[in-house]
Structures are given as structure tokens and as C-alpha cells.
Design a protein around this motif. Structure first.
Motif, short mmCIF file in Angstrom:
data_model
loop_
_atom_site.label_atom_id
_atom_site.label_comp_id
_atom_site.label_asym_id
_atom_site.label_seq_id
_atom_site.Cartn_x
_atom_site.Cartn_y
_atom_site.Cartn_z
N MET A 47 1.12 5.14 -0.01
CA MET A 47 0.63 6.56 0.09
C MET A 47 1.48 7.68 -0.08
O MET A 47 2.62 7.82 0.41
CB MET A 47 0.13 6.62 1.67
N ASP B 152 0.75 -1.09 0.07
CA ASP B 152 -0.13 -0.01 -0.21
C ASP B 152 0.97 1.21 -0.02
O ASP B 152 1.68 1.51 1.00
CB ASP B 152 -0.87 -0.01 1.19
N ARG C 60 -3.39 7.04 -3.59
CA ARG C 60 -2.87 5.64 -3.02
C ARG C 60 -2.59 4.71 -4.20
O ARG C 60 -3.30 4.78 -5.14
CB ARG C 60 -3.78 4.89 -1.96
#
Length: 100
Positions: free
Chosen positions: A57, A55, A63
Motif C-alpha cells: 500500500m 500486499d 496498491r
């Protein structure tokens, strides 16, 4: 490029954790890390059998979620590089508009 947070979730039972581990090792390599000190890398090792993922960010709130079961480490690195390059080009275009 502004601050980037990479969060890797490694899950042991799925069999795809190796891909995420390779990706995280490549991203956190000293030569890569030295080019962007604003990059924060965290890992979360779980043994719950759920799908491993990365993930990402970005500083602008965008994202990028990559699922290790469906991608190779090279595909993940390419996707991240493409997204970063697009963001850099967008930032350069904004800068040119402000300062013609």
C-alpha cells in the motif's frame, strides 16, 4: 518516496510461502530499511491453505498485490522497484511543473 506499507501474508500449506519469506527478508534488510524509514513491514502467518501474497500500500492509496504462488522473489522485487521508480518519476514531473 512517501510512506509505503508492505503486508506479507504467509500461508503454510501452499508451498509458495518461501518466496514471500525471501521477499520480506530482502525488503526488511537493514540496508534497504535505512533508505526509507517510512516503509512499514507487517506479516500475517496463516495456516488456512489459501494463497500467499504480498500486499503493498503506497502513501497515495495505490496498491500492488503480488501472489507468491505465481512469482519468484526476484520478480516481486523487480515489480516493486518498477512501481516505486514510476512513482518517483511522476512526483519529479509534478515538482518541475510547479517550480519551472
Amino acid at each position: 518516496m512517501g510512506p509505503v506499507t508492505l503486508h506479507g501474508v504467509l500461508r503454510r500449506k501452499s508451498g509458495a510461502e518461501g518466496v514471500n519469506l525471501i521477499f520480506l527478508q530482502r525488503i526488511y534488510h537493514k540496508n534497504i530499511y535505512d533508505t526509507n524509514r517510512n516503509c512499514e513491514v507487517t506479516t500475517d502467518v496463516r495456516h488456512d491453505g489459501s494463497e500467499p501474497l504480498i500486499d503493498v500500500m503506497f502513501a497515495d492509496g495505490d496498491r500492488l498485490i503480488m501472489k507468491g504462488a505465481n512469482l519468484t522473489a526476484v520478480e516481486m522485487l523487480t515489480a516493486l522497484s518498477s512501481r516505486c521508480n514510476a512513482k518517483e518519476q511522476k512526483a519529479e514531473q509534478k515538482s518541475k511543473k510547479k517550480n519551472p
